[in-house]
Write an enzyme that holds these catalytic residues in place. Structure first.
Site, mmCIF file in Angstrom:
data_model
loop_
_atom_site.group_PDB
_atom_site.id
_atom_site.type_symbol
_atom_site.label_atom_id
_atom_site.label_comp_id
_atom_site.label_asym_id
_atom_site.label_seq_id
_atom_site.Cartn_x
_atom_site.Cartn_y
_atom_site.Cartn_z
ATOM 1 N N LYS A 9 0.854 -1.194 0.000
ATOM 2 C CA LYS A 9 0.000 0.000 0.000
ATOM 3 C C LYS A 9 0.883 1.234 0.000
ATOM 4 C CE LYS A 9 -2.231 1.582 3.685
ATOM 5 N NZ LYS A 9 -3.239 1.863 4.734
ATOM 6 N N SER A 25 -1.569 2.876 -17.451
ATOM 7 C CA SER A 25 -2.642 3.210 -16.535
ATOM 8 C C SER A 25 -2.279 4.048 -15.331
ATOM 9 C CB SER A 25 -3.355 1.946 -16.101
ATOM 10 O OG SER A 25 -4.230 1.559 -17.129
ATOM 11 N N TYR A 58 -3.213 -0.993 -13.684
ATOM 12 C CA TYR A 58 -1.899 -1.599 -13.491
ATOM 13 C C TYR A 58 -0.857 -0.501 -13.357
ATOM 14 C CZ TYR A 58 -1.368 -0.745 -18.520
ATOM 15 O OH TYR A 58 -1.320 -0.154 -19.757
#
Length: 126
Positions: A9, A25, A58
């Site tokens: 994260k 992306s 992604y």
């Protein structure tokens, strides 16, 4: 049996670019990718703290040391420059390994530079 657990994260990064017509992306500063153990082309979940949008895309490499977080392609419609994002990746972990699993939790400053690395989320209290 396998469980899907949080692997990585990057917490509350600031969107630096939104490029609707760019191929790829989400470009993430290579320093942050390495710190979070997210590899190029890995699926990531992005949660926009400012507008509540959640989407899956992604990761691609952004310039090392730049603090870049560029939301690209159609995903660019789900964020604005300056929005705070949480970027997460998950892994399939065998039941026998669940207790030992430790995610990479990267915390950043307002320039998207790493300031802390943790391996657990504290218990939420009332």
């Amino acid at each position: 049996m396998y469980r899907t657990l949080l692997k990585s994260k990057i917490h509350r990064v600031k969107t630096t670019h939104c490029e609707l017509h760019y191929e790829g992306s989400c470009a993430i500063d290579e320093d942050l990718l390495e710190a979070a153990n997210i590899c190029e082309n890995e699926q990531v979940h992005i949660w926009n703290v400012d507008n509540g949008e959640r989407f899956v895309t992604y990761a691609i490499k952004g310039q090392r040391g730049s603090g870049m977080i560029s939301v690209n392609g159609s995903a660019a419609r789900r964020a604005c420059v300056g929005d705070l994002l949480i970027i997460a990746a998950f892994a399939q972990v065998a039941e026998a390994d669940v207790a030992a699993h430790q995610p990479q939790l990267v915390f950043v400053n307002d320039q998207n530079r790493q300031v802390e690395l943790r391996h657990h989320v504290p218990t939420q209290a009332l």
